[in-house]
Design an enzyme around this catalytic site. Structure first.
Site: not given
Ligand code: B12
Length: 318
Positions: A134, A189, A195, A199, A214, A237, A240, A244
């Protein structure tokens, strides 16, 4: 150029000795589609109150200003689900996510990767190796997915078909060119929407999260004095991930759990979890000083506790 297979087979014993359950290598590049999705996510304001997120987009998407030009990424994963967690939950009136009941994963992953980073530096003295947990604003899930650690699921987390999704990720960026021929893990999936349906704040649509909705974001990232319903969650939280089938059925059946003592629940959760609700500032610092939630300040903690108590009261009334 070195082949990833060669490095992996040579380093696998050390990586496993360090305590990593998953590992792989990918090219240091964020695929165009992910870049587009991340940019749209930010443009649509889906990052909620995380004002820090859009600040380093050049570094996040192109690895600019890193001090060197990374060519490859070693992605590592380590399980954090404590086998005692479900039992502990039965004794708590509130909810506290798995990832926050033990020691701060940022510190743990940094510490346990040290022997590996040292070995890499020794083996390739002319190359740079920089670890991020991170701490580097790079999309770790995308890189870990590309390295074959899991598929990016409808709840947006990475899931491994054997181990589930309760694992942390860390990445080591390097300018060492490594040739990789990864076949990313297939998305499994299917038609499942567990999930999304579970939520309570409707934060998920398939493969996309509205972080502003979230519960994890509310409790950990939103500093406002008032936040919307957190459904009893004080920190993070797991809904989700809990629902799973890949965690619930597959991983659970196989008894997949963390081997690391650091991620097991700290003693307060085993002895008297409800006493957490009464912690003052000193107690909060003492109990959670080295936990991932120490990023949450005491005011946020108290705010979350009061909200959780309200949720418990309402639940009891109905
Ligand atoms: C910001 C962040 C959060 C945010 C946003 C969550 C998120 N999904 O990104 C918040 C605070 C909500 C959060 C919560 C959690 N987090 Co967090 N978080 C991060 C962080 C710092 C950055 C992630 C990021 O860049 N998000 C940006 C968005 C755009 O990414 P994304 O949702 O994955 O989007 C991708 C796809 O969904 C898709 N997408 C996005 N928009 C769209 C739209 C369409 C139409 C389509 C088709 C696709 C698509 O493309 C994106 C790029 O591939 C990372 C660490 C890191 N440096 O990467 C940890 C990380 C993702 N978190 C982690 C964890 C453990 C959690 C929690 C479980 C903690 C908890 N128990 O509360 C929750 C899970 C919630 C969830 N369902 O995601 C772990 C995940 C491990 C894993 N096995 O995946 C990470 C990797 C930390 C780590 N070093 O281990 N987190």
């Amino acid at each position: 150029m070195i082949e990833s297979k060669e490095i992996i087979s040579e380093l696998a014993p050390l990586i496993e000795e360090c305590g990593f359950d998953l590992y792989g290598i990918c090219e240091a590049a964020i695929p165009e589609e992910d870049q587009k999705n991340i940019l749209t996510w930010v443009k649509d304001g889906k990052h909620g109150k995380m004002d820090w997120y859009p600040k380093n987009m050049d570094l996040r998407l192109q690895f600019s200003n890193l001090g060197f030009e990374p060519k490859s990424v070693i992605a590592l994963g380590t399980l954090y689900n404590d086998p005692e967690y479900d039992g502990i939950c039965k004794t708590m009136s509130f909810r506290f996510s798995r990832y926050a009941i033990g020691e701060d994963y940022h510190l743990v992953l940094r510490r346990i990767a040290k022997p590996l980073v040292s070995e890499l530096k020794k083996k390739f003295p002319n190359h740079r190796f920089r670890q991020g947990v991170d701490s580097l604003p790079v999309p770790e899930k995308v890189l870990a997915r590309e390295a074959g650690l899991g598929w990016q699921a409808k709840n947006t987390n990475l899931i491994h078909p054997e181990l589930g999704s309760f694992f942390f990720i860390t990445v080591i960026l390097t300018d060492l060119p490594i040739s990789v021929a990864n076949v990313p893990l297939k998305d499994r999936c299917g038609t499942c929407t567990a999930c999304i349906d579970a939520c309570p704040t409707n934060a998920l649509t398939p493969y996309r999260i509205d972080a502003g909705k979230c519960i994890s974001h509310h409790t950990l990232e939103d500093h406002s004095p008032k936040i919307s319903n957190s459904f009893g969650w004080i920190a993070g939280c797991d809904i989700c991930q809990d629902v799973c089938p890949w965690n619930q059925v597959k991983a659970r059946k196989k008894g997949i759990q963390t081997k690391r003592e650091e991620f097991r629940a700290r003693s307060v959760f085993k002895e008297n979890p409800n006493s957490i609700l009464d912690l003052d500032k000193e107690g909060f610092d003492r109990v959670f000083g080295d936990s991932a939630i120490s990023r949450m300040n005491f005011e946020m903690f108290r705010r979350n506790v009061e909200l959780a108590k309200e949720w418990v009261r309402k639940k009891e009334t109905f």
